[in-house]
Write a protein that holds these residues in place. Structure first.
Motif, mmCIF file in Angstrom:
data_model
loop_
_atom_site.group_PDB
_atom_site.id
_atom_site.type_symbol
_atom_site.label_atom_id
_atom_site.label_comp_id
_atom_site.label_asym_id
_atom_site.label_seq_id
_atom_site.Cartn_x
_atom_site.Cartn_y
_atom_site.Cartn_z
ATOM 1 N N TYR A 94 78.090 48.698 28.301
ATOM 2 C CA TYR A 94 77.922 47.902 29.521
ATOM 3 C C TYR A 94 76.834 48.430 30.444
ATOM 4 O O TYR A 94 76.397 47.707 31.329
ATOM 5 N N HIS A 97 73.975 46.096 29.852
ATOM 6 C CA HIS A 97 74.171 44.798 30.518
ATOM 7 C C HIS A 97 73.986 44.924 32.018
ATOM 8 O O HIS A 97 73.364 44.089 32.641
ATOM 9 N N LYS A 98 74.564 45.962 32.578
ATOM 10 C CA LYS A 98 74.578 46.113 34.037
ATOM 11 C C LYS A 98 73.175 46.184 34.610
ATOM 12 O O LYS A 98 72.922 45.683 35.698
ATOM 13 N N THR A 103 76.279 40.991 38.003
ATOM 14 C CA THR A 103 77.686 41.095 37.617
ATOM 15 C C THR A 103 78.573 40.033 38.253
ATOM 16 O O THR A 103 79.685 39.815 37.807
ATOM 17 N N PHE A 126 78.688 39.710 30.064
ATOM 18 C CA PHE A 126 79.881 40.545 30.056
ATOM 19 C C PHE A 126 81.010 39.736 29.451
ATOM 20 O O PHE A 126 81.026 38.511 29.543
#
Length: 172
Positions: A94, A97-98, A103, A126
């Protein structure tokens, strides 16, 4: 009013073409959202010299092989530490992704599954649910990582021996 709400929810489910198993999973686990994207994590040791982890992704209840990830465990001195291994692979998955995604927008922009898949959002989104292979300890470790990363993603764990499901909010 209640009947209209039920009909509206049904039409949304039909429109989005949710797999029946996804609907059942949402209801069984009392999830707020449908678990359209599910990431499942597992770790393994090959003897005492090699430690690895994996993440498999399901989309609408079906395996999504482009979302599969393998991890060679990097940070361990002792290769038999499942908790540290789970911590590392969840963080590594993650963290990527972050850095590239807002988010606050986790899958809510798309009402149609086909549009979602065709726009390649599956790879960079996510999940709506995380499943950890292991017991309460592995679950607590993964939850700690998510909180540290400021990610609010529902998470459960599955213990193989008795096929038990652990959740954060339940001691049973």
């Amino acid at each position: 009013d209640l009947m209209n709400l039920i009909l509206k929810n049904l039409s949304i489910q039909i429109e989005r073409k949710y797999n029946q198993s996804v609907i059942e999973l949402k209801n069984t686990l009392n999830l707020k959202d449908f678990p359209f994207i599910i990431d499942c994590f597992d770790v393994s040791n090959f003897g005492t010299s090699i430690a690895v982890g994996a993440c498999v992704r399901f989309v609408n209840g079906y395996p999504y092989k482009n979302g599969y990830r393998r991890f060679k465990i990097k940070s361990l001195q002792s290769k038999q530490d499942d908790y540290s291994m789970i911590k590392e692979i969840v963080h590594r998955k993650y963290m990527l992704h972050k850095s590239s995604i807002d988010t606050e927008k986790i899958n809510n922009d798309y009402n149609n599954i086909n549009s979602y898949i065709n726009n390649n959002k599956i790879d960079t989104s996510f999940p709506n649910l995380i499943v950890i292979d292991g017991g309460k300890g592995q679950l607590t470790t993964a939850e700690f990582v998510l909180k540290k990363m400021c990610l609010n993603i529902p998470i459960i764990s599955l213990a193989k021996e008795n096929e038990e499901i652990y959740t954060i909010n339940s001691r049973e």
